[in-house]
Design a protein around this motif. Structure first.
Motif, PDB file in Angstrom:
ATOM      1  N   SER A 115      58.092 140.689  54.193  1.00 47.98           N
ATOM      2  CA  SER A 115      57.277 140.551  55.408  1.00 47.98           C
ATOM      3  C   SER A 115      57.698 139.384  56.287  1.00 47.98           C
ATOM      4  O   SER A 115      57.356 139.354  57.471  1.00 47.98           O
ATOM      5  CB  SER A 115      55.802 140.402  55.032  1.00 47.98           C
ATOM      6  N   GLU A 116      58.427 138.432  55.730  1.00 43.34           N
ATOM      7  CA  GLU A 116      58.845 137.267  56.515  1.00 43.34           C
ATOM      8  C   GLU A 116      60.045 137.570  57.409  1.00 43.34           C
ATOM      9  O   GLU A 116      60.448 136.737  58.232  1.00 43.34           O
ATOM     10  CB  GLU A 116      59.166 136.080  55.594  1.00 43.34           C
ATOM     11  N   TYR A 117      60.611 138.759  57.270  1.00 39.80           N
ATOM     12  CA  TYR A 117      61.757 139.163  58.082  1.00 39.80           C
ATOM     13  C   TYR A 117      61.296 140.131  59.173  1.00 39.80           C
ATOM     14  O   TYR A 117      60.471 141.009  58.927  1.00 39.80           O
ATOM     15  CB  TYR A 117      62.828 139.835  57.222  1.00 39.80           C
ATOM     16  N   GLY A 198      59.929 135.580  62.981  1.00 36.06           N
ATOM     17  CA  GLY A 198      60.428 135.581  61.610  1.00 36.06           C
ATOM     18  C   GLY A 198      61.946 135.540  61.568  1.00 36.06           C
ATOM     19  O   GLY A 198      62.604 135.313  62.570  1.00 36.06           O
ATOM     20  N   LYS A 199      62.472 135.779  60.378  1.00 35.79           N
ATOM     21  CA  LYS A 199      63.911 135.685  60.145  1.00 35.79           C
ATOM     22  C   LYS A 199      64.592 137.043  60.264  1.00 35.79           C
ATOM     23  O   LYS A 199      63.950 138.080  60.297  1.00 35.79           O
ATOM     24  CB  LYS A 199      64.172 135.121  58.744  1.00 35.79           C
ATOM     25  N   GLY A 200      65.903 137.000  60.303  1.00 33.83           N
ATOM     26  CA  GLY A 200      66.704 138.209  60.246  1.00 33.83           C
ATOM     27  C   GLY A 200      67.655 138.129  59.065  1.00 33.83           C
ATOM     28  O   GLY A 200      67.991 137.041  58.606  1.00 33.83           O
ATOM     29  N   ARG A 201      68.053 139.266  58.553  1.00 35.96           N
ATOM     30  CA  ARG A 201      69.062 139.299  57.491  1.00 35.96           C
ATOM     31  C   ARG A 201      70.140 140.291  57.866  1.00 35.96           C
ATOM     32  O   ARG A 201      69.847 141.400  58.327  1.00 35.96           O
ATOM     33  CB  ARG A 201      68.443 139.681  56.144  1.00 35.96           C
ATOM     34  N   SER A 202      71.380 139.888  57.654  1.00 37.82           N
ATOM     35  CA  SER A 202      72.515 140.766  57.901  1.00 37.82           C
ATOM     36  C   SER A 202      73.248 141.011  56.593  1.00 37.82           C
ATOM     37  O   SER A 202      73.672 140.063  55.924  1.00 37.82           O
ATOM     38  CB  SER A 202      73.464 140.137  58.931  1.00 37.82           C
ATOM     39  N   PHE A 203      73.383 142.267  56.218  1.00 37.09           N
ATOM     40  CA  PHE A 203      74.043 142.621  54.966  1.00 37.09           C
ATOM     41  C   PHE A 203      75.540 142.800  55.179  1.00 37.09           C
ATOM     42  O   PHE A 203      75.981 143.327  56.202  1.00 37.09           O
ATOM     43  CB  PHE A 203      73.436 143.895  54.394  1.00 37.09           C
ATOM     44  N   ASN A 204      76.289 142.364  54.184  1.00 33.35           N
ATOM     45  CA  ASN A 204      77.748 142.425  54.244  1.00 33.35           C
ATOM     46  C   ASN A 204      78.225 143.807  53.800  1.00 33.35           C
ATOM     47  O   ASN A 204      78.892 143.975  52.782  1.00 33.35           O
ATOM     48  CB  ASN A 204      78.343 141.332  53.353  1.00 33.35           C
ATOM     49  N   LYS A 205      77.824 144.792  54.573  1.00 33.38           N
ATOM     50  CA  LYS A 205      78.254 146.161  54.314  1.00 33.38           C
ATOM     51  C   LYS A 205      78.383 146.885  55.647  1.00 33.38           C
ATOM     52  O   LYS A 205      77.624 146.638  56.582  1.00 33.38           O
ATOM     53  CB  LYS A 205      77.272 146.884  53.394  1.00 33.38           C
ATOM     54  N   VAL A 206      79.341 147.766  55.730  1.00 35.58           N
ATOM     55  CA  VAL A 206      79.604 148.508  56.969  1.00 35.58           C
ATOM     56  C   VAL A 206      78.669 149.712  57.041  1.00 35.58           C
ATOM     57  O   VAL A 206      78.580 150.496  56.086  1.00 35.58           O
ATOM     58  CB  VAL A 206      81.067 148.974  57.023  1.00 35.58           C
ATOM     59  N   VAL A 207      77.984 149.848  58.173  1.00 31.84           N
ATOM     60  CA  VAL A 207      77.070 150.988  58.347  1.00 31.84           C
ATOM     61  C   VAL A 207      77.457 151.889  59.509  1.00 31.84           C
ATOM     62  O   VAL A 207      76.853 152.944  59.704  1.00 31.84           O
ATOM     63  CB  VAL A 207      75.609 150.508  58.546  1.00 31.84           C
ATOM     64  N   GLY A 208      78.459 151.480  60.302  1.00 36.02           N
ATOM     65  CA  GLY A 208      78.820 152.314  61.439  1.00 36.02           C
ATOM     66  C   GLY A 208      80.060 151.828  62.156  1.00 36.02           C
ATOM     67  O   GLY A 208      80.705 150.857  61.744  1.00 36.02           O
ATOM     68  N   VAL A 209      80.361 152.510  63.247  1.00 43.90           N
ATOM     69  CA  VAL A 209      81.570 152.217  64.030  1.00 43.90           C
ATOM     70  C   VAL A 209      81.179 151.991  65.484  1.00 43.90           C
ATOM     71  O   VAL A 209      80.503 152.825  66.095  1.00 43.90           O
ATOM     72  CB  VAL A 209      82.589 153.371  63.936  1.00 43.90           C
ATOM     73  N   TYR A 210      81.601 150.857  66.008  1.00 43.82           N
ATOM     74  CA  TYR A 210      81.376 150.496  67.411  1.00 43.82           C
ATOM     75  C   TYR A 210      82.632 150.845  68.180  1.00 43.82           C
ATOM     76  O   TYR A 210      83.729 150.409  67.838  1.00 43.82           O
ATOM     77  CB  TYR A 210      81.078 148.998  67.518  1.00 43.82           C
TER      78      TYR A 210
END
Length: 307
Positions: A115-117, A198-210
Motif C-alpha cells: 500500500s505504500e507504493y 508514495g513510492k514507486g518500484r521498478s523491476f529489473n525485467k523486460v515487459v515490452g518494446v518501445y
C-alpha cells in the motif's frame, strides 16, 4: 463488473504498429477483469479500420473512441484518462507493445500487497524502426543486477528507472487538474505529482518494446529539442511547485546538451556557436559553479581546434 485495470492506448497514424500493440494487451493473462481504452485522434491512415475490427471482436474488453476532429495529444490524453473505470491505470501507445504476458498481473499483485507504493514499472527494449535493430534501454547502470530499485520524489530529480508504457499507477493518485496547470502536458508531470502520495518500484525485467521512429511523439524531435524539452519540463515543475530540487535535473540535462551535442554536433566550429555560450551561462546561473563554467568555456577552444 468494473475492471480492475484500465489500459490507455492513444494513437495517431500508428496503423503499421497497431495490431502488435493491441494484441500485446489482449494477450495479458490475469485473474481480474481489465479494459482497453483506445482513443484514435482522427488518424488519416487506416487505423480506424484496424481498431474497429478488434473492437467488434472484443466488445467486452475494448472501448474504442474515434474522434471526429483531431484534438491533439494533450486533449486526447485528458479524454482517455477521464474514461478510465479501473482501480489502476496502465498505458501503452499505439506504436509500442508489451511482450510479458503477465505484465499486468504481477504489477497488480504488487500494488495490492504494498500500500505504500503508488506505481510500479519495469524495463523495456528499444526497437529502432528505421534501422530495424533492437537494443536495451540503457539502464543497466541504474539497476546494477538488482532485482528492483525503488524511486521517490527525491530520486525523481536524479534518475527515473522507468518508461511510461511499462507503468501501473493507482488511479486515485492521478489528478487531471495538472493538465491545465502545465503547458504541453507530459507524463513526467503526473509522475512527479503521483509520487507525492508514495513510492514507486521498478523491476529489473523486460515487459515490452518501445519503438523509436520518425513518426513518434517524442523520438521525432531533434536531439537539441529533446534536451530543451526536458529542461523546460523541469523548469515548469520548479516554477509551479517552487521545488528547487528540479535544478538537479536541469543542470544534468544542460551538461548533456553541452557535452554531447553543442561541442561536437551543432556547428562545424563550437567557438561560433552562440547557443553553446548561452547554455554554459544558463548552467552557471543555476549552479553558481564558476569552476565548472570556466572549464566548459575552455573546452570550446579544445573542440574547435581538435576536429
Amino acid at each position: 463488473m468494473n475492471p480492475e485495470v484500465s489500459v490507455i492506448m492513444l494513437t495517431y497514424n500508428h496503423a503499421p504498429y497497431l495490431k502488435q500493440a493491441i494484441e500485446g494487451v489482449l494477450a495479458q493473462k490475469t485473474n481480474f477483469p481489465f479494459e482497453l481504452i483506445i482513443c484514435n485522434d482522427n488518424s488519416p491512415d487506416h487505423s480506424d479500420a484496424i481498431i474497429s475490427e478488434y473492437a467488434a471482436r472484443f466488445p467486452d474488453r475494448i472501448r474504442y473512441f474515434n474522434h471526429k476532429n483531431n484534438i491533439g495529444f494533450v486533449e486526447n490524453q485528458r479524454f482517455a484518462f477521464n474514461q478510465a473505470k479501473g482501480k489502476y491505470i496502465a498505458y501503452c501507445e499505439g506504436d509500442d507493445y508489451w511482450t510479458d504476458l503477465e505484465k499486468l498481473q504481477f504489477q497488480h499483485d504488487f500494488l495490492e500487497t504494498h500500500s505504500e507504493y503508488v506505481m510500479v514499472t519495469a524495463r523495456n527494449l528499444l526497437f529502432h524502426q528505421d534501422e530495424q535493430t533492437m537494443t536495451d534501454d540503457g539502464k543497466n547502470h541504474m539497476f546494477k543486477d538488482q532485482e528492483y530499485i525503488d524511486f521517490t520524489r527525491d530520486s525523481f530529480f536524479v534518475q527515473r528507472p522507468t518508461q511510461t508504457f511499462t507503468y501501473l499507477i493507482r488511479r486515485k493518485c492521478m489528478d487531471l487538474k495538472w493538465i491545465d496547470v502545465y503547458p504541453n502536458y507530459r507524463d513526467l508531470y503526473y509522475f512527479y505529482h503521483v509520487l507525492e502520495f508514495g513510492k514507486g518500484r521498478s523491476f529489473n525485467k523486460v515487459v515490452g518494446v518501445y519503438r523509436l521512429h520518425s513518426g513518434g511523439v517524442f523520438s521525432s524531435l531533434e536531439i537539441e529539442n529533446k534536451y530543451r524539452t526536458s529542461i523546460g519540463i523541469f523548469k515548469n515543475i520548479k516554477r509551479v511547485n517552487n521545488d528547487k530540487r528540479a535544478d538537479q535535473q536541469i543542470i544534468k540535462t544542460l551538461d548533456e546538451l553541452i557535452n554531447k551535442y553543442y561541442y561536437e554536433k551543432e556547428f562545424v566550429s563550437p567557438i561560433l556557436n552562440g547557443k553553446l555560450y548561452a547554455a554554459i551561462l544558463e548552467r552557471l546561473s543555476i549552479s553558481g559553479n564558476i569552476r565548472t563554467g570556466a572549464g566548459q568555456l575552455l573546452k570550446i577552444i579544445k573542440y574547435t581546434f581538435t576536429r
